[in-house]
Design a protein around this motif. Structure first.
Motif, PDB file in Angstrom:
ATOM      1  N   THR A  64       0.832  -1.204   0.000  1.00  0.00           N
ATOM      2  CA  THR A  64       0.000   0.000   0.000  1.00  0.00           C
ATOM      3  C   THR A  64       0.868   1.256   0.000  1.00  0.00           C
ATOM      4  O   THR A  64       0.617   2.208  -0.744  1.00  0.00           O
ATOM      5  CB  THR A  64      -0.939   0.003   1.225  1.00  0.00           C
ATOM      6  OG1 THR A  64      -1.768  -1.153   1.161  1.00  0.00           O
ATOM      7  CG2 THR A  64      -1.791   1.244   1.279  1.00  0.00           C
ATOM      8  N   THR A 106       2.624   1.672  -3.388  1.00  0.00           N
ATOM      9  CA  THR A 106       1.680   2.147  -4.401  1.00  0.00           C
ATOM     10  C   THR A 106       1.502   3.655  -4.293  1.00  0.00           C
ATOM     11  O   THR A 106       1.536   4.370  -5.302  1.00  0.00           O
ATOM     12  CB  THR A 106       0.328   1.426  -4.258  1.00  0.00           C
ATOM     13  OG1 THR A 106       0.531   0.026  -4.452  1.00  0.00           O
ATOM     14  CG2 THR A 106      -0.690   1.939  -5.258  1.00  0.00           C
ATOM     15  N   ALA A 107       1.341   4.143  -3.068  1.00  0.00           N
ATOM     16  CA  ALA A 107       1.186   5.588  -2.850  1.00  0.00           C
ATOM     17  C   ALA A 107       2.443   6.342  -3.274  1.00  0.00           C
ATOM     18  O   ALA A 107       2.363   7.413  -3.894  1.00  0.00           O
ATOM     19  CB  ALA A 107       0.860   5.869  -1.390  1.00  0.00           C
ATOM     20  N   GLY A 113       4.590   5.395  -5.551  1.00  0.00           N
ATOM     21  CA  GLY A 113       4.628   5.364  -7.014  1.00  0.00           C
ATOM     22  C   GLY A 113       3.733   6.418  -7.628  1.00  0.00           C
ATOM     23  O   GLY A 113       4.111   7.084  -8.600  1.00  0.00           O
ATOM     24  N   LYS A 114       2.547   6.590  -7.071  1.00  0.00           N
ATOM     25  CA  LYS A 114       1.629   7.623  -7.579  1.00  0.00           C
ATOM     26  C   LYS A 114       2.208   9.013  -7.388  1.00  0.00           C
ATOM     27  O   LYS A 114       2.132   9.867  -8.277  1.00  0.00           O
ATOM     28  CB  LYS A 114       0.275   7.511  -6.883  1.00  0.00           C
ATOM     29  CG  LYS A 114      -0.523   6.315  -7.323  1.00  0.00           C
ATOM     30  CD  LYS A 114      -1.858   6.246  -6.599  1.00  0.00           C
ATOM     31  CE  LYS A 114      -2.636   5.013  -7.023  1.00  0.00           C
ATOM     32  NZ  LYS A 114      -3.925   4.913  -6.328  1.00  0.00           N
ATOM     33  N   MET A 115       2.801   9.258  -6.220  1.00  0.00           N
ATOM     34  CA  MET A 115       3.391  10.563  -5.950  1.00  0.00           C
ATOM     35  C   MET A 115       4.558  10.827  -6.895  1.00  0.00           C
ATOM     36  O   MET A 115       4.695  11.920  -7.439  1.00  0.00           O
ATOM     37  CB  MET A 115       3.853  10.642  -4.491  1.00  0.00           C
ATOM     38  CG  MET A 115       4.381  11.986  -4.088  1.00  0.00           C
ATOM     39  SD  MET A 115       3.059  13.205  -4.153  1.00  0.00           S
ATOM     40  CE  MET A 115       3.907  14.636  -3.582  1.00  0.00           C
ATOM     41  N   ARG A 116       5.395   9.815  -7.113  1.00  0.00           N
ATOM     42  CA  ARG A 116       6.515   9.965  -8.042  1.00  0.00           C
ATOM     43  C   ARG A 116       6.014  10.284  -9.446  1.00  0.00           C
ATOM     44  O   ARG A 116       6.598  11.112 -10.152  1.00  0.00           O
ATOM     45  CB  ARG A 116       7.365   8.705  -8.073  1.00  0.00           C
ATOM     46  CG  ARG A 116       8.205   8.516  -6.822  1.00  0.00           C
ATOM     47  CD  ARG A 116       9.026   7.260  -6.876  1.00  0.00           C
ATOM     48  NE  ARG A 116       9.987   7.356  -7.964  1.00  0.00           N
ATOM     49  CZ  ARG A 116      10.579   6.311  -8.529  1.00  0.00           C
ATOM     50  NH1 ARG A 116      10.293   5.098  -8.125  1.00  0.00           N
ATOM     51  NH2 ARG A 116      11.443   6.483  -9.494  1.00  0.00           N
ATOM     52  N   GLY A 117       4.935   9.636  -9.858  1.00  0.00           N
ATOM     53  CA  GLY A 117       4.354   9.905 -11.171  1.00  0.00           C
ATOM     54  C   GLY A 117       3.870  11.337 -11.284  1.00  0.00           C
ATOM     55  O   GLY A 117       4.087  11.996 -12.316  1.00  0.00           O
ATOM     56  N   CYS A 118       3.236  11.830 -10.254  1.00  0.00           N
ATOM     57  CA  CYS A 118       2.759  13.222 -10.252  1.00  0.00           C
ATOM     58  C   CYS A 118       3.923  14.188 -10.333  1.00  0.00           C
ATOM     59  O   CYS A 118       3.887  15.165 -11.095  1.00  0.00           O
ATOM     60  CB  CYS A 118       1.942  13.504  -8.992  1.00  0.00           C
ATOM     61  SG  CYS A 118       0.353  12.677  -8.945  1.00  0.00           S
ATOM     62  N   HIS A 125       5.419  14.213 -13.766  1.00  0.00           N
ATOM     63  CA  HIS A 125       4.548  14.934 -14.701  1.00  0.00           C
ATOM     64  C   HIS A 125       4.749  16.442 -14.557  1.00  0.00           C
ATOM     65  O   HIS A 125       4.904  17.149 -15.564  1.00  0.00           O
ATOM     66  CB  HIS A 125       3.086  14.569 -14.454  1.00  0.00           C
ATOM     67  CG  HIS A 125       2.140  15.367 -15.284  1.00  0.00           C
ATOM     68  ND1 HIS A 125       2.001  15.176 -16.638  1.00  0.00           N
ATOM     69  CD2 HIS A 125       1.306  16.378 -14.956  1.00  0.00           C
ATOM     70  CE1 HIS A 125       1.112  16.038 -17.109  1.00  0.00           C
ATOM     71  NE2 HIS A 125       0.686  16.779 -16.107  1.00  0.00           N
ATOM     72  N   ALA A 161       2.343  18.811  -7.242  1.00  0.00           N
ATOM     73  CA  ALA A 161       2.077  17.375  -7.347  1.00  0.00           C
ATOM     74  C   ALA A 161       1.064  16.918  -6.299  1.00  0.00           C
ATOM     75  O   ALA A 161       0.259  16.030  -6.541  1.00  0.00           O
ATOM     76  CB  ALA A 161       3.366  16.570  -7.200  1.00  0.00           C
ATOM     77  N   GLU A 162       1.103  17.537  -5.128  1.00  0.00           N
ATOM     78  CA  GLU A 162       0.150  17.189  -4.062  1.00  0.00           C
ATOM     79  C   GLU A 162      -1.220  17.813  -4.312  1.00  0.00           C
ATOM     80  O   GLU A 162      -2.173  17.500  -3.605  1.00  0.00           O
ATOM     81  CB  GLU A 162       0.699  17.668  -2.707  1.00  0.00           C
ATOM     82  CG  GLU A 162       1.918  16.889  -2.248  1.00  0.00           C
ATOM     83  CD  GLU A 162       2.560  17.479  -1.019  1.00  0.00           C
ATOM     84  OE1 GLU A 162       2.298  18.659  -0.689  1.00  0.00           O
ATOM     85  OE2 GLU A 162       3.346  16.774  -0.367  1.00  0.00           O
TER      86      GLU A 162
END
Length: 68
Positions: A32, A35-36, A38-43, A46, A64-65
């Motif tokens: 968990t 996963t969080a 990874g999402k933050m890194r993706g943001c 971007h 990003a946040e």
């Protein structure tokens, strides 16, 4: 073997735990968290790809946040 050591170490640190967890529970929690992350890194990637002019690392993290 790794998760057995993690379970033992985690459950022997009563100063910060609220409940004992077994290996499977610790593995699921770690997934968990990863996963969080990874999402933050993706943001962040971007936002960095947009190359906002004059944006500091703190600005990029804030964007990003979602706290523009």
């Amino acid at each position: 073997m790794f998760w057995t050591r993690v379970e033992t170490d985690y459950n022997n640190k009563p100063s910060f735990i609220t409940e004992l967890r077994n290996k499977r529970s610790l593995q699921c929690r770690m997934q968990t968290i990863l996963t969080a992350i990874g999402k933050m890194r993706g943001c962040i990637r971007h936002i960095e790809s947009l190359k906002p002019s004059g944006a500091s690392e703190a600005d990029i993290k804030r964007y990003a946040e979602g706290n523009t």
